[in-house]
Design a protein around this motif. Structure first.
Motif, mmCIF file in Angstrom:
data_model
loop_
_atom_site.group_PDB
_atom_site.id
_atom_site.type_symbol
_atom_site.label_atom_id
_atom_site.label_comp_id
_atom_site.label_asym_id
_atom_site.label_seq_id
_atom_site.Cartn_x
_atom_site.Cartn_y
_atom_site.Cartn_z
ATOM 1 N N GLY B 72 47.990 28.346 43.992
ATOM 2 C CA GLY B 72 46.834 27.902 44.775
ATOM 3 C C GLY B 72 45.543 28.513 44.251
ATOM 4 N N LEU B 73 45.602 29.816 43.950
ATOM 5 C CA LEU B 73 44.432 30.508 43.391
ATOM 6 C C LEU B 73 43.984 29.851 42.089
ATOM 7 C CD1 LEU B 73 45.068 34.362 43.663
ATOM 8 C CD2 LEU B 73 43.332 33.014 44.809
ATOM 9 N N LEU B 74 44.965 29.606 41.208
ATOM 10 C CA LEU B 74 44.655 29.003 39.907
ATOM 11 C C LEU B 74 44.046 27.616 40.082
ATOM 12 C CD1 LEU B 74 47.775 29.986 37.774
ATOM 13 C CD2 LEU B 74 45.432 30.789 37.516
ATOM 14 N N LEU B 75 44.638 26.871 41.018
ATOM 15 C CA LEU B 75 44.170 25.515 41.279
ATOM 16 C C LEU B 75 42.705 25.531 41.678
ATOM 17 C CD1 LEU B 75 46.036 23.117 41.077
ATOM 18 C CD2 LEU B 75 46.199 23.102 43.556
ATOM 19 N N GLU B 76 42.339 26.494 42.528
ATOM 20 C CA GLU B 76 40.940 26.590 42.954
ATOM 21 C C GLU B 76 40.062 26.893 41.756
ATOM 22 O OE1 GLU B 76 37.207 28.103 44.255
ATOM 23 O OE2 GLU B 76 38.690 29.331 43.231
ATOM 24 N N ARG B 77 40.537 27.805 40.918
ATOM 25 C CA ARG B 77 39.722 28.261 39.795
ATOM 26 C C ARG B 77 39.527 27.175 38.730
ATOM 27 N NH1 ARG B 77 36.409 29.205 37.706
ATOM 28 N NH2 ARG B 77 35.555 30.896 36.466
ATOM 29 N N VAL B 78 40.623 26.477 38.377
ATOM 30 C CA VAL B 78 40.518 25.547 37.248
ATOM 31 C C VAL B 78 40.270 24.109 37.681
ATOM 32 C CG1 VAL B 78 42.022 26.974 35.824
ATOM 33 C CG2 VAL B 78 42.988 25.082 37.113
ATOM 34 N N MET B 79 40.413 23.823 38.980
ATOM 35 C CA MET B 79 40.215 22.429 39.380
ATOM 36 C C MET B 79 39.096 22.278 40.394
ATOM 37 S SD MET B 79 42.965 19.628 40.609
ATOM 38 C CE MET B 79 43.262 19.759 42.335
ATOM 39 N N PHE B 80 39.279 22.819 41.589
ATOM 40 C CA PHE B 80 38.308 22.558 42.652
ATOM 41 C C PHE B 80 36.933 23.120 42.315
ATOM 42 C CE2 PHE B 80 42.243 22.602 45.356
ATOM 43 C CZ PHE B 80 42.284 21.224 45.457
ATOM 44 N N ARG B 81 36.871 24.350 41.795
ATOM 45 C CA ARG B 81 35.582 24.976 41.555
ATOM 46 C C ARG B 81 34.795 24.206 40.492
ATOM 47 N NH1 ARG B 81 35.213 31.379 40.522
ATOM 48 N NH2 ARG B 81 36.671 31.301 42.269
ATOM 49 N N ILE B 90 39.394 14.991 40.321
ATOM 50 C CA ILE B 90 40.347 15.778 41.109
ATOM 51 C C ILE B 90 41.581 14.941 41.428
ATOM 52 C CG2 ILE B 90 40.710 16.779 43.404
ATOM 53 C CD1 ILE B 90 38.094 18.122 43.197
ATOM 54 N N VAL B 91 41.369 13.676 41.775
ATOM 55 C CA VAL B 91 42.513 12.812 42.076
ATOM 56 C C VAL B 91 43.387 12.651 40.837
ATOM 57 C CG1 VAL B 91 43.201 10.457 42.648
ATOM 58 C CG2 VAL B 91 41.395 11.568 43.947
ATOM 59 N N MET B 92 42.769 12.431 39.681
ATOM 60 C CA MET B 92 43.559 12.246 38.469
ATOM 61 C C MET B 92 44.364 13.503 38.136
ATOM 62 S SD MET B 92 43.339 9.243 37.754
ATOM 63 C CE MET B 92 44.408 9.326 36.326
ATOM 64 N N ILE B 93 43.721 14.667 38.259
ATOM 65 C CA ILE B 93 44.458 15.908 37.983
ATOM 66 C C ILE B 93 45.612 16.051 38.963
ATOM 67 C CG2 ILE B 93 44.301 18.425 37.857
ATOM 68 C CD1 ILE B 93 41.382 18.111 37.063
ATOM 69 N N SER B 94 45.345 15.712 40.237
ATOM 70 C CA SER B 94 46.406 15.820 41.245
ATOM 71 C C SER B 94 47.590 14.930 40.881
ATOM 72 C CB SER B 94 45.879 15.418 42.622
ATOM 73 O OG SER B 94 44.825 16.254 42.994
ATOM 74 N N VAL B 95 47.294 13.701 40.473
ATOM 75 C CA VAL B 95 48.376 12.783 40.097
ATOM 76 C C VAL B 95 49.165 13.377 38.932
ATOM 77 C CG1 VAL B 95 48.885 10.515 39.113
ATOM 78 C CG2 VAL B 95 47.210 10.729 40.954
ATOM 79 N N GLY B 96 48.430 13.992 37.985
ATOM 80 C CA GLY B 96 49.104 14.651 36.873
ATOM 81 C C GLY B 96 50.032 15.753 37.353
ATOM 82 N N THR B 179 31.197 32.104 48.436
ATOM 83 C CA THR B 179 31.915 30.892 48.841
ATOM 84 C C THR B 179 33.131 30.626 47.959
ATOM 85 O OG1 THR B 179 30.347 29.629 47.523
ATOM 86 C CG2 THR B 179 29.925 29.748 49.866
ATOM 87 N N ASN B 180 33.022 30.971 46.670
ATOM 88 C CA ASN B 180 34.165 30.747 45.783
ATOM 89 C C ASN B 180 35.349 31.617 46.177
ATOM 90 O OD1 ASN B 180 33.028 28.789 44.199
ATOM 91 N ND2 ASN B 180 32.086 30.264 42.809
ATOM 92 N N ARG B 181 35.047 32.859 46.556
ATOM 93 C CA ARG B 181 36.143 33.760 46.926
ATOM 94 C C ARG B 181 36.829 33.280 48.205
ATOM 95 N NH1 ARG B 181 34.399 39.700 47.647
ATOM 96 N NH2 ARG B 181 33.499 39.388 45.594
ATOM 97 N N VAL B 182 36.021 32.810 49.158
ATOM 98 C CA VAL B 182 36.598 32.300 50.404
ATOM 99 C C VAL B 182 37.452 31.066 50.114
ATOM 100 C CG1 VAL B 182 36.083 31.358 52.691
ATOM 101 C CG2 VAL B 182 34.708 33.221 51.789
ATOM 102 N N SER B 183 36.946 30.170 49.259
ATOM 103 C CA SER B 183 37.729 28.978 48.904
ATOM 104 C C SER B 183 39.046 29.369 48.260
ATOM 105 C CB SER B 183 36.948 28.095 47.926
ATOM 106 O OG SER B 183 35.701 27.758 48.449
ATOM 107 N N ALA B 184 38.989 30.361 47.366
ATOM 108 C CA ALA B 184 40.208 30.792 46.679
ATOM 109 C C ALA B 184 41.216 31.344 47.681
ATOM 110 C CB ALA B 184 39.864 31.849 45.629
ATOM 111 N N ALA B 185 40.731 32.154 48.620
ATOM 112 C CA ALA B 185 41.636 32.722 49.633
ATOM 113 C C ALA B 185 42.286 31.607 50.430
ATOM 114 C CB ALA B 185 40.861 33.660 50.562
#
Lengths: 238, 281
Positions: B72-81, B90-96, B179-185
Motif C-alpha cells: 500500500g505504501l509503495l502504491l501511494e508512492r509510485v502511483m497515487f502521488r 491510475i485506472v490503467m495501472i490498476s488494471v495492470g 498530506t503525502n505522509r497522511v495519504s501513505a498512512a
C-alpha cells in the motif's frame, strides 16, 4: 528594523507563461504590508509560491533571517509563516472547534494552544458560540473569521492573508480589517495582506506593493501609493 | 439463526475490505480498482505461508497484512502521488496490477481448490445454538479491527488529519499537515485491512484467483450505496449487504444467489444515486 520576510527575484512560470516576474517584497517585523493588484496580476501566485504550494522557477525567500527557499510548506508553517488562503479552504464538514485545532497541527505546547484558543474567542466571540457547528454551514463572514482564527492557531510570526474581503459585505470587510489591525497590535504578528479591495488594503496597511500582470509597478507608503499615477489609473479611473 | 451469523461475518468482512477503498476514495479522490486484487494477494500469501511454509495461521495473517501494508505504501508512492490528477493512468495501472496478480495466482494454483486452514476448530453453544468457533473468531477479530479503525479516525491526531486532507487538501497542507505522509498512512492501513479480510475469507469461502473481482464488486457497490465521505454509512450498508448476500444465497439456488443482491442494490442506487449517508445526499 529588520525584515521578517524577504522575497527576492521571485519568478513563477506555469508552462511557458510567466505568472510572476522578478518580484521583490519585504515585510518588516511587526509591520502590516499589503500587495494590491487586479485579477490575474499574480498576487495569489506570489503568496502560494512563498508558502511552497506552487513551485517557483527562480528566486529566494528568507524568513526570520533564515533561507527557507527550499523548505517544505509544513516546515514554513512550523517556523511561523502561515497563510489563510483565498477562498478560505476550511474543512466544511468538521466542527469549528476541529478546524481550529487543526490549525495547531504541528504544535505540542498544550498551554500555548489553549491560550491562542482563548485569544481567538476574544477576537471573534461568534466562533465560541458556534464551536460545534460545521464550518461549511456558517455565513461567509463567519467562515472568513474562522479562516483567520485557524491561521492564528499556528502561532504565526507572519500572517499572510489572501483576499479576506472576497465575497463579503462592506460592513463585514470593515470588521475584518479592524480585527487584522487588532491581531497586529496585541500579538505583534507581522501581516502580509493581499487584496483587490484597495479601501481595505489602504485602511489596514502602512506599506504597499502594486502588482500588474506579474510585475511590481509601484511600491511605497500607503500615502505615496494613493497619489501614484499608475495606481490611480489602474484603480480609480485616472 | 445461522443466516444471521453468516450475515454478520460476511458484513464485517465486506466492511473491512471496503474501508481501505473508501479511505483512498475520500482522501485521494481517486478509485483504487486494484483493491480487490490486493485482497486476493493477501489471502494467497497467507495460504502459502501456513500451508507451504508451515507457519501458524495467525502469524501468517499478520505477516500477510504487514506485507500488503508495505505494498500500500509503495502504491501511494509510485502511483497515487505521481498521477493524482490523471485518472486514466491510475485506472490503467490498476488494471495492470489486477492482471499480473491474477495471472500469478492462476499459475501457482492451476485448477486446485485451495482453502486456508481453519483459524479455530470446534463449536460453541450459545443460547442453545451451535456456532462454529471459526465464525465467532472471524467476527470477533473483524469487529475489533473495525473499532480500532473507528477510534483512530475519530479520536486521534492522524484521524483528524485524515479528515482534513479528505475535505480540503490545500487547506490541510497550509496547516502544515504533510498530506503525502497522511495519504501513505491511509494506503498502508487500507490495504492491510483488505489483506486481513482476504485471510479470513480465504478460510471461509476458499481461495480463487477471481475472489478479488467478487470483492471489488461488493466494495464498489458498498461505497456507492454509503455515499462519499461517510464512515457510519459504510458500516451500516456493509452490514445490510452482508445480510442480503447471506439471505439470497440461502433463498435462491446457484448463481441467482449472487445476482439478486446486485439487482437489489442497482435498484437502490436508481432511487438514490448519491448514496444514503454521504455529504451531498
Amino acid at each position: 528594523m529588520s525584515n521578517i520576510l524577504e522575497i527576492r527575484d521571485l519568478t513563477v512560470m506555469f508552462g511557458k507563461s510567466i505568472a510572476v516576474h522578478d518580484v521583490n517584497i519585504n515585510v518588516p517585523e511587526g509591520g502590516i504590508v499589503t500587495l494590491i493588484g487586479s485579477n490575474g496580476a499574480g498576487k495569489s501566485t506570489t503568496l502560494n509560491a512563498t508558502l511552497g504550494i506552487v513551485p517557483m522557477t527562480r528566486g529566494t525567500i528568507s524568513f526570520n533571517g533564515e533561507d527557507v527557499t527550499h523548505a517544505s510548506t509544513s516546515e514554513k508553517v512550523r517556523k511561523g509563516l502561515v497563510l489563510a488562503p483565498e477562498g478560505r479552504h476550511l474543512f466544511p464538514y468538521l466542527s469549528v472547534y476541529k478546524n481550529l485545532i487543526l490549525g495547531a497541527t504541528q504544535r505540542k505546547d498544550k498551554e500555548g494552544i489553549q491560550q491562542d484558543l482563548e485569544f481567538c474567542f476574544e477576537l471573534f466571540p461568534i466562533l465560541k458560540d458556534r464551536l460545534k457547528q460545521k464550518a461549511g454551514t456558517m455565513s461567509g463572514g463567519q467562515q472568513q473569521m474562522l479562516a483567520i482564527a485557524r491561521a492564528m492557531m499556528a502561532n504565526p510570526k507572519l500572517l499572510c492573508l489572501d483576499e479576506p474581503s472576497l465575497g463579503l459585505a462592506p460592513a463585514v470587510i470593515e470588521d475584518i480589517g479592524e480585527k487584522v489591525r487588532e491581531i497586529n497590535r496585541t500579538k505583534g504578528t507581522s501581516i502580509l495582506l493581499v487584496e483587490q479591495n484597495v479601501h481595505l488594503a489602504f485602511g489596514t496597511a502602512s506599506y504597499c506593493y502594486t502588482l500588474q500582470v506579474g510585475e511590481l509597478v509601484a511600491e511605497g507608503t500607503v500615502e505615496e501609493i494613493r497619489n501614484n499615477d499608475v495606481v490611480k489609473k489602474a484603480y480609480f479611473g485616472g | 439463526m445461522q443466516i444471521v451469523i453468516n450475515a454478520l461475518v460476511l458484513g464485517i468482512m465486506y466492511i473491512l475490505a471496503a474501508l481501505g477503498f473508501a479511505f483512498i476514495f475520500n482522501m485521494l479522490g481517486t478509485i483504487n480498482l486494484g483493491h480487490g486484487a490486493l485482497y486476493m494477494v493477501g489471502a494467497y500469501l497467507c495460504y502459502y505461508l501456513c500451508a507451504a511454509a508451515g507457519i501458524n495461521n495467525w502469524i501468517a495473517m499478520i505477516i500477510s497484512a504487514a506485507v500488503l501494508a508495505v505494498v500500500g505504501l509503495l502504491l501511494e508512492r509510485v502511483m497515487f502521488r505521481l498521477f493524482l490528477d490523471n485518472f486514466d493512468r491510475i485506472v490503467m495501472i490498476s488494471v495492470g496490477i489486477i492482471t499480473i496478480c491474477q495471472t500469478i495466482a492462476n499459475l501457482l494454483t492451476g485448477s486446485k481448490a485451495l482453502v486456508i486452514p481453519s483459524y479455530a476448530n470446534g463449536l460453541t453453544t450459545i443460547f442453545g445454538m451451535s456456532i462454529s468457533n471459526e465464525r465467532l473468531v472471524t467476527f470477533g477479530v473483524g469487529l475489533l479491527l473495525l473499532l480500532a479503525t473507528l477510534y483512530v479516525v475519530n479520536y486521534t491526531a492522524l484521524g483528524r488529519q485524515m479528515e482534513a486532507v479528505a475535505q480540503d487538501r490545500l487547506g490541510a497542507a497550509l496547516q502544515g499537515i504533510n498530506t503525502n505522509r497522511v495519504s501513505a498512512a491511509v494506503c498502508a492501513i487500507g490495504v492491510g485491512l483488505a489483506a486481513v479480510a482476504g485471510c479470513f475469507m480465504g478460510a471461509y469461502l476458499g481461495l480463487s484467483s477471481s475472489m478479488g473481482d467478487t470483492m471489488n464488486l461488493r466494495i464498489l457497490m458498498l461505497v456507492m450505496l454509503a455515499g462519499a465521505g461517510s464512515m457510519n454509512g459504510i458500516i451500516i450498508t456493509g452490514t445490510v449487504m452482508g445480510f442480503l448476500d447471506a439471505i439470497c444465497q440461502m433463498a435462491f439456488a446457484g448463481n441467482a444467489g449472487s445476482a439478486v443482491p446486485i439487482i437489489i442494490i442497482v435498484i437502490l442506487l436508481l432511487i438514490k444515486p448519491k448514496g444514503f449517508f454521504g455529504h451531498d445526499a
